[in-house]
Structures are given as structure tokens and as C-alpha cells.
Motif scaffolding. Structure first.
Motif: not given
Length: 266
Positions: A33-41, A47-52, A253-256
């Protein structure tokens, strides 16, 4: 004497080879069973303020191969991330997974909270509002819970949370979560951003009841030269799951936060 040394070397090599065969056989007999936890901001690259950049988050999830994902800092219909955009639903669509979102607060005309993605059908959904310390300012927090069946006839609960910044409030929230999980009749896995490092009072509360997967220096924040471990995957009972792999995914890159990936034999 040389023959004795050679025999010892051969014995050690044979023992190691035998252990590898046993581990491989164990993994073959049990399912992974493969599990991930991720705070995605809220899918905003630091590095890109305001960009989603939702596709960047979806790429991390897909490349991990996770069956179950606990997500934190998810926007639904907010000004900053796009009116009419449900990030939980979009990530579910992009990854081909089922989704469940639980609001923590109202934010910029929409909602902000946590979510769960599941490769398996979500059989039941539930949530718990977490307590806050009286007289202490903070942001309301929640626990999201899903019941799934990764193996026919065997159900488990998969949960996601994001604890408060205040340590006194986190202690109350840790107690509330563990008390709730104690009542469950099914085995459970909990992923989240706990905003606390190992050895603190709040993490000690979790450690008394849940088993916390970990590796040495499993730091998750900041993404560049990380120095703190505050994102965890925990489970109960200990006898139901065996940690097969624990990995901090080096995605800067994607999150903090760096995502935490754990494979369980079950």
C-alpha cells in the motif's frame, strides 16, 4: 585458519542471501500500500509568488505512484487560486483518483482546508473539528477521514490533518485525534502536517498510540536544505502494517514542503 575464515565469510554471505529471499518472499505474499502526505501550499510554488501550478502537484503525486494521499493547504473556489476551481477535485481528475475535501476555514470567497485522494473507492467519509486552546488565537483545524478497502473484505481508515501553529492548541488537537482513532474498529493510517518535530509533547501523544514511520534526518521543510521534520505518516495497530519503504521526495519546486512517501506491507 584460512579455511575457517573462508567458511565464516561464506556463512555470512549465505545468511544475507537467505534474508533477502525471505524479505522478497514476504513482499510477494503481502500486498503493498503506497501512501503519500503532502502540504501543497495551495499549489503555489514558493519561487513564483501568486502563481498556481496544479499540474506540478499532480505530477509529484502521479510519479510517486501513491494509492492514498493526504493533502494539506487546499483551496476551493478562492480568489487567489481561481474562482470556480476546486483544487481537490482537480487533483483527483489529474491523477485519476477519488477525492474528499474538508473545509478548515472560509477564505477569499471560498474554502481552505485539507483533502484526501484515493485510488480505491471511498466507502465512507467523515470529519472532525479539532479543538483550540481557550484565549489563544489560531486557525480552526480539522481531521478528514475516509474508509476504503484496498483488499477485498478488509477495510481501513485513511485520514489527513494539519495541526495549528500554537503548541498548546496542538496538544489538544493531538489528544482529540488519538481519542477519536482509538474508537475506530478498523486499522488506520494518518498523514499530515503536524507543525511539530519529534520529541515535542504533541508528537509524544501520537507516539503513545500510533506508530510513526521515520528515517534518520527525514526533514521535510524548508525544501532547500531541509532542517525540520514536521510531516508524518502514522498508523495503528502496529501489527497490521509493516513499513517497507520510507522516502522523502526531493521535489523543490511545487510546494514549500517536501512530500513524505511510505510503502506498507499489509
Amino acid at each position: 585458519m584460512k579455511n575457517i575464515h573462508l567458511s565464516l565469510v561464506l556463512l555470512v554471505l549465505f545468511s544475507l542471501f537467505s534474508l533477502e529471499i525471505i524479505h522478497a518472499q514476504e513482499a510477494k505474499e503481502k500486498k503493498i500500500l503506497k501512501v503519500l502526505t503532502y502540504n501543497v501550499h495551495h499549489a503555489n510554488p514558493p519561487s513564483k509568488e501568486g502563481f498556481i501550478d496544479l499540474p506540478a502537484i499532480a505530477k509529484v503525486i502521479k510519479q510517486s505512484g501513491a494509492d492514498l494521499v493526504a493533502l494539506q493547504e487546499i483551496d476551493v473556489d478562492t480568489e487567489r487560486s481561481g474562482k470556480g476551481i476546486n483544487q481537490a477535485a482537480e487533483l483527483g481528475r489529474m491523477t485519476g483518483m477519488n477525492h474528499f475535501f474538508v473545509k478548515g476555514i472560509n477564505y477569499e470567497g471560498g474554502e481552505y482546508g485539507i483533502a484526501i485522494l484515493s485510488r480505491f473507492k471511498i466507502l465512507e467519509k467523515d470529519s472532525l473539528r479539532l479543538p483550540m486552546k481557550d484565549g489563544v488565537r489560531g486557525e480552526p483545524r480539522v481531521l478528514a477521514l475516509t474508509t476504503i478497502s484496498p483488499t477485498k473484505g478488509k477495510k481501513i481508515v485513511f485520514a489527513s490533518t494539519h495541526l495549528d501553529l500554537n503548541p498548546e492548541t496542538r496538544i489538544l488537537q493531538a489528544e482529540a485525534i488519538t481519542n477519536y482513532l482509538k474508537q475506530l474498529k478498523y486499522p488506520a493510517i494518518l498523514g499530515g502536517d503536524f507543525n511539530a518535530i519529534p520529541g515535542t509533547a504533541e508528537i509524544d501523544i501520537f507516539d503513545q498510540y500510533l506508530t510513526r514511520s521515520s528515517v534518520p534526518n527525514g526533514f521535510t521543510i524548508p525544501v532547500t536544505n531541509p532542517q525540520r521534520e514536521i510531516d508524518f505518516i502514522m498508523f495503528k495497530p502496529k501489527s497490521r502494517f509493516k513499513v517497507h519503504k520510507h522516502l522523502i521526495i526531493d521535489e523543490q519546486y511545487a510546494s514549500d514542503h517536501l512530500p513524505v512517501y511510505v510503502e506498507f506491507l499489509y
